[in-house]
Design an enzyme around this catalytic site. Sequence first.
Site, PDB file in Angstrom:
ATOM      1  N   TYR A  56      15.416 -69.166  29.807  1.00 57.42           N
ATOM      2  CA  TYR A  56      15.576 -67.924  30.197  1.00 57.42           C
ATOM      3  C   TYR A  56      14.558 -67.300  31.019  1.00 57.42           C
ATOM      4  O   TYR A  56      13.219 -67.207  30.559  1.00 57.42           O
ATOM      5  CB  TYR A  56      16.084 -66.938  28.982  1.00 57.42           C
ATOM      6  CG  TYR A  56      16.366 -65.583  29.391  1.00 57.42           C
ATOM      7  CD1 TYR A  56      17.503 -65.234  30.117  1.00 57.42           C
ATOM      8  CD2 TYR A  56      15.380 -64.675  29.231  1.00 57.42           C
ATOM      9  CE1 TYR A  56      17.658 -64.033  30.629  1.00 57.42           C
ATOM     10  CE2 TYR A  56      15.431 -63.478  29.703  1.00 57.42           C
ATOM     11  CZ  TYR A  56      16.745 -63.128  30.504  1.00 57.42           C
ATOM     12  OH  TYR A  56      17.061 -61.878  30.920  1.00 57.42           O
ATOM     13  N   HIS A  86      14.906 -54.606  40.576  1.00 54.48           N
ATOM     14  CA  HIS A  86      14.730 -53.564  39.430  1.00 54.48           C
ATOM     15  C   HIS A  86      14.291 -52.317  39.405  1.00 54.48           C
ATOM     16  O   HIS A  86      14.018 -51.369  38.530  1.00 54.48           O
ATOM     17  CB  HIS A  86      14.089 -54.383  38.003  1.00 54.48           C
ATOM     18  CG  HIS A  86      15.215 -55.295  37.614  1.00 54.48           C
ATOM     19  ND1 HIS A  86      15.827 -56.348  38.227  1.00 54.48           N
ATOM     20  CD2 HIS A  86      15.468 -55.674  36.307  1.00 54.48           C
ATOM     21  CE1 HIS A  86      16.534 -57.046  37.617  1.00 54.48           C
ATOM     22  NE2 HIS A  86      16.300 -56.629  36.328  1.00 54.48           N
ATOM     23  N   ASN A 198       9.508 -56.969  31.722  1.00 53.73           N
ATOM     24  CA  ASN A 198       9.660 -56.806  30.293  1.00 53.73           C
ATOM     25  C   ASN A 198       8.356 -56.460  29.661  1.00 53.73           C
ATOM     26  O   ASN A 198       7.003 -56.587  30.002  1.00 53.73           O
ATOM     27  CB  ASN A 198       9.807 -58.028  29.705  1.00 53.73           C
ATOM     28  CG  ASN A 198      11.261 -58.578  29.616  1.00 53.73           C
ATOM     29  OD1 ASN A 198      11.537 -59.824  29.367  1.00 53.73           O
ATOM     30  ND2 ASN A 198      12.227 -57.815  30.147  1.00 53.73           N
ATOM     31  N   TYR A 280       5.715 -16.605   4.786  1.00 49.18           N
ATOM     32  CA  TYR A 280       5.545 -18.176   4.925  1.00 49.18           C
ATOM     33  C   TYR A 280       4.696 -18.597   5.953  1.00 49.18           C
ATOM     34  O   TYR A 280       4.095 -19.611   5.992  1.00 49.18           O
ATOM     35  CB  TYR A 280       6.919 -18.998   4.765  1.00 49.18           C
ATOM     36  CG  TYR A 280       7.920 -18.834   3.547  1.00 49.18           C
ATOM     37  CD1 TYR A 280       7.275 -17.885   2.542  1.00 49.18           C
ATOM     38  CD2 TYR A 280       8.922 -19.287   3.349  1.00 49.18           C
ATOM     39  CE1 TYR A 280       8.158 -17.928   1.297  1.00 49.18           C
ATOM     40  CE2 TYR A 280       9.743 -19.241   2.330  1.00 49.18           C
ATOM     41  CZ  TYR A 280       9.204 -18.538   1.211  1.00 49.18           C
ATOM     42  OH  TYR A 280       9.966 -18.359   0.015  1.00 49.18           O
ATOM     43  N   ARG A 283       1.299 -18.303   4.506  1.00 50.81           N
ATOM     44  CA  ARG A 283       1.221 -18.981   3.287  1.00 50.81           C
ATOM     45  C   ARG A 283       1.350 -20.445   3.384  1.00 50.81           C
ATOM     46  O   ARG A 283       0.833 -20.876   2.537  1.00 50.81           O
ATOM     47  CB  ARG A 283       2.160 -17.906   2.260  1.00 50.81           C
ATOM     48  CG  ARG A 283       1.697 -18.427   0.958  1.00 50.81           C
ATOM     49  CD  ARG A 283       2.570 -17.678  -0.039  1.00 50.81           C
ATOM     50  NE  ARG A 283       3.720 -16.651   0.402  1.00 50.81           N
ATOM     51  CZ  ARG A 283       4.807 -16.585  -0.497  1.00 50.81           C
ATOM     52  NH1 ARG A 283       4.885 -17.359  -1.371  1.00 50.81           N
ATOM     53  NH2 ARG A 283       5.629 -15.686   0.163  1.00 50.81           N
ATOM     54  N   PHE A 329      10.675 -56.913  23.512  1.00 52.74           N
ATOM     55  CA  PHE A 329      10.505 -55.717  24.313  1.00 52.74           C
ATOM     56  C   PHE A 329      11.393 -54.614  23.923  1.00 52.74           C
ATOM     57  O   PHE A 329      11.489 -53.618  24.455  1.00 52.74           O
ATOM     58  CB  PHE A 329      11.294 -56.318  25.720  1.00 52.74           C
ATOM     59  CG  PHE A 329      12.485 -57.073  25.590  1.00 52.74           C
ATOM     60  CD1 PHE A 329      13.767 -56.364  24.887  1.00 52.74           C
ATOM     61  CD2 PHE A 329      12.608 -58.286  26.057  1.00 52.74           C
ATOM     62  CE1 PHE A 329      14.818 -57.186  24.789  1.00 52.74           C
ATOM     63  CE2 PHE A 329      13.931 -59.077  25.837  1.00 52.74           C
ATOM     64  CZ  PHE A 329      14.852 -58.532  25.209  1.00 52.74           C
ATOM     65  N   GLU A 413      23.073 -56.699  26.931  1.00 52.05           N
ATOM     66  CA  GLU A 413      22.302 -56.138  26.204  1.00 52.05           C
ATOM     67  C   GLU A 413      23.233 -54.780  25.705  1.00 52.05           C
ATOM     68  O   GLU A 413      23.258 -53.653  26.204  1.00 52.05           O
ATOM     69  CB  GLU A 413      21.381 -55.212  27.534  1.00 52.05           C
ATOM     70  CG  GLU A 413      20.516 -56.478  27.900  1.00 52.05           C
ATOM     71  CD  GLU A 413      19.531 -56.262  29.198  1.00 52.05           C
ATOM     72  OE1 GLU A 413      19.571 -54.793  29.556  1.00 52.05           O
ATOM     73  OE2 GLU A 413      19.165 -56.853  29.801  1.00 52.05           O
TER      74      GLU A 413
END
Length: 499
Positions: A56, A86, A198, A280, A283, A329, A413
């Site tokens: 791959y 990409h 990646n 608060y 405190r 990844f 994916e």
Amino acid sequence: MDNTHYISSDVLSLEKLDTIISHHMKLELSEEAKINIDKCRQYLDTKMESQQEPIYGINTGFGSLYNVTISKENLSQLQENLVKSHACGTGEEVPKAVVKMMLLLKIQSLAYGYSGVQLLTVERLVDFYNNDILPVVYTQGSLGASGDLAPLAHLSLPLLGAGEAYFEGQKVAASEILKKFNWQPIILQSKEGLALLNGTQFMSAYGAHVLIKACKFSWLADLIGTISLEGFDGRKEPFNELIHFIRPHKGQIVTANRILEFLDGSEIIAQKKAHVQDPYSFRCMPQVHGASKDAIDYVKKVFKTEVNSVTDNPNIFIESDQIISGGNFHGQPLALALDFLAIALAELGSISERRTYQLISGLRGLPAFLVDNPGLNSGFMIPQYTAASIASQNKQLCSPASVDSIVSSNGQEDHVSMGANAATKCYKVVENTERILAIELFTAAQALDFRIPLQTSPKLKNICAAYRKVVPFIENDCVMYEYMRASVEFLRKERYIVL
């Protein structure tokens, strides 16, 4: 003193990252890193000479195109195509400090020798880092699943002489930078584009950058909260160690002890009080600030693991003669941690805004809105509005990204982390929290001056004296935003960081 950090397999801590960045250290690959990178590349080259079966991303397409086999003569072109196709980022540009962190973390991950990149490629990334050549990267485009594909593609484009980068304060074409340094574009070999794209370095860089600030803000929240306590004429009993030893959360104990240290020697805290209890927001500082401290500690552990990890795919294991495709990844650990960190920081801002509100409310002998002649003067009315607006925006930004997912790559994916969105949201929360704390300091210092002639502790007095050099006591209405901005700059200038 050697101002060089040698990239190696030694554990990279958050403290070390902060030192490398803040001291402007240069990077250099250790001999160990060079050997690991070279051995892995040589193994892969030898493997591909006789490899017939698909592996791959090395001799196949990507994502849902994993079944498409690529011929040997096209393996280099495949990787170049990957980087270019990409680079689909959009939106705002990633801050330069985060881009520099991305470069550092990508170099670190590739240097372990499980990614199959050329030594030349990693050395060029080191050159980018050392010469402050910062690729233009965009905030939008990553699902935090196959790593940070789009942002890392933009980070990698200048290696090919494509894309843009900042150099000497100017945004220029990467091709021009390569000419200036007489560098040839990198010719990517098999798997290299995938190794570059990646990975989780976009999420990791944002996380490391925000964590360094978060540790500082945690300390500052204690400091500024104590100044507010003094301005409000509060009590110190809630910080007694006996209370915290019977509910011994680490952050709670640390916060209570620190507040008592800040108060040591104060005339204001020692005077007899007319009131039995404080609200608060004063405190419960140990419980609230402490919970955020414990959350920050957890997130630090997650990111320490991540920045010392290999997060590309597939991974090459020379000793076992295996190239294994997996999912290192995937950004889920980071997405959850970044959402948690954003919530922890938002809570520091939320309780800070409440202290600001109490201080302007005309209570405990303080004038309404902390100014003489209220009515004629609005005083600190609107700085509190601003803090309230920012605190509410933080709440909106804290809707978790990590519970979201969307299918991509034709169903291959099918579960994504959305860690990149968690990272950019968290960055905005940390910026907002800084502004809220700055407004509280602006307000608290004003309240404290109304306690004169009684004096606060020597430690707080010194801090406020330094602050008064840049922000004066407000006697009558004036343009306030300039002093709010100066307060932010004051907090940025002081290195109170406690990692």
